[in-house]
Design an enzyme around this catalytic site. Structure first.
Site, PDB file in Angstrom:
ATOM      1  N   SER A  57      -6.034  -9.331   7.155  1.00  0.00           N
ATOM      2  CA  SER A  57      -5.436  -9.634   8.464  1.00  0.00           C
ATOM      3  C   SER A  57      -4.733 -10.993   8.510  1.00  0.00           C
ATOM      4  CB  SER A  57      -6.492  -9.526   9.576  1.00  0.00           C
ATOM      5  OG  SER A  57      -7.035  -8.222   9.600  1.00  0.00           O
ATOM      6  N   LYS A 114       0.859  -1.197   0.000  1.00  0.00           N
ATOM      7  CA  LYS A 114       0.000   0.000   0.000  1.00  0.00           C
ATOM      8  C   LYS A 114       0.898   1.251   0.000  1.00  0.00           C
ATOM      9  CE  LYS A 114      -3.471  -2.884   2.098  1.00  0.00           C
ATOM     10  NZ  LYS A 114      -4.659  -3.006   2.936  1.00  0.00           N
TER      11      LYS A 114
HETATM   12  P1  13P Z   1      -4.143  -6.418   5.863  1.00  0.00           P
HETATM   13  O1  13P Z   1      -3.309  -7.659   5.732  1.00  0.00           O
HETATM   14  O2  13P Z   1      -3.406  -5.259   6.460  1.00  0.00           O
HETATM   15  O3  13P Z   1      -5.459  -6.693   6.509  1.00  0.00           O
HETATM   16  O4  13P Z   1      -4.476  -5.943   4.350  1.00  0.00           O
HETATM   17  C1  13P Z   1      -4.983  -6.856   3.456  1.00  0.00           C
HETATM   18  C2  13P Z   1      -4.962  -6.254   2.104  1.00  0.00           C
HETATM   19  O5  13P Z   1      -5.712  -5.338   1.815  1.00  0.00           O
HETATM   20  C3  13P Z   1      -3.979  -6.780   1.133  1.00  0.00           C
HETATM   21  O6  13P Z   1      -4.241  -6.293  -0.138  1.00  0.00           O
END
Ligand code: 13P
Length: 248
Positions: free
Chosen positions: A208, A11
């Protein structure tokens, strides 16, 4: 058997320097792993630096987004050709954060996948329902709509699906392995009904995922891997997920 596939979606995290630091620490931890495909998707600004460090390693480089035009007056957008030249072989398309904050529709997602495929980029297509939709028992209906719209007129060549229930993303609230497997089974059936080659498509779970829940998720027959956000930001944590994904 489908080979497990673990992908890191960073991200909007990590500068170039932080990316290099991660990769230098991470590569030795996974050097001997051949039973799992591993992908890292840093932000655009870190791709070229990551590509230099990942060259001739067992880690694939991906991007988090792409535009559906090849070039032109589209300020701020990034084309498939640019991703290829930065060293990417894969791109994540249709993440729920893109749908939610940047108004990406299934039609836009479909156009992006088409352009990515025309450029021989592999694609991780993200789909998944919100909490309201799940509570209204509309999960399968949402998956239907997203699959039909995103994959309209497309083959499954080079496609991985990431099932990411929006309520499990960044919340610490992982879907149970049964919930994940149920949704993946539904997705597999949809692919079988509507496309050729459904059985070789890998379906990742996202939401998660952590080193301590990956083994349990992977024990389900339809869970072929994971798309990992938060827990992919630290080398030892992401390496723990990769190791835990080796099917027993
Ligand atoms: P998390 O693992 O932080 O929940 O994020 C999942 C995600 O959106 C991966 O693209």
């Amino acid at each position: 058997m489908r080979k497990p596939y673990i992908a890191a979606n960073w991200k909007m995290h990590k500068t170039i320097e932080e990316t290099e630091e991660f990769i230098n620490a991470f590569l030795p931890m996974v050097r001997d792993i051949t039973d799992v495909d591993i992908l890292v998707a840093p932000p655009f600004t870190s791709l070229a630096a990551a590509s230099r460090l990942l060259k001739s390693s067992n880690v694939i480089l991906g991007a988090q987004n792409v535009y559906y035009e090849e070039k032109g007056a589209y300020t701020g957008e990034v084309s498939p050709g640019m991703l290829l030249s930065a060293g990417c072989s894969c791109v994540i398309i249709g993440h729920s954060e893109r749908r939610q904050y940047f108004s990406e529709t299934d039609e836009i997602v479909n156009k992006k996948i088409k352009t990515a495929m025309n450029n021989n980029l592999e694609v991780i297509l993200c789909i998944g329902e919100s909490l309201d939709e799940r509570e209204e028992n509309r999960t399968f209906e949402i998956l239907d709509t997203q699959l039909a719209g995103s994959l309209r007129d497309l083959s499954l060549e080079g496609i991985t699906i990431a099932y990411e229930p929006v309520w499990a993303i960044g919340t610490g609230k992982t879907a149970t392995k049964e919930q994940a497997n149920e949704a993946h089974t539904y997705i597999r059936e949809w692919l079988r009904k509507n496309k050729d080659g459904a059985d070789s498509v890998r379906i990742q779970y996202g939401g998660s995922v952590k080193p301590d829940n990956i083994e349990s998720l992977m024990s389900e027959p339809e869970v072929d891997g994971a798309l990992v956000g938060g827990a992919s930001l630290k080398p030892d944590s992401f390496a723990g997920i990769v190791t835990g994904a080796i099917k027993k």
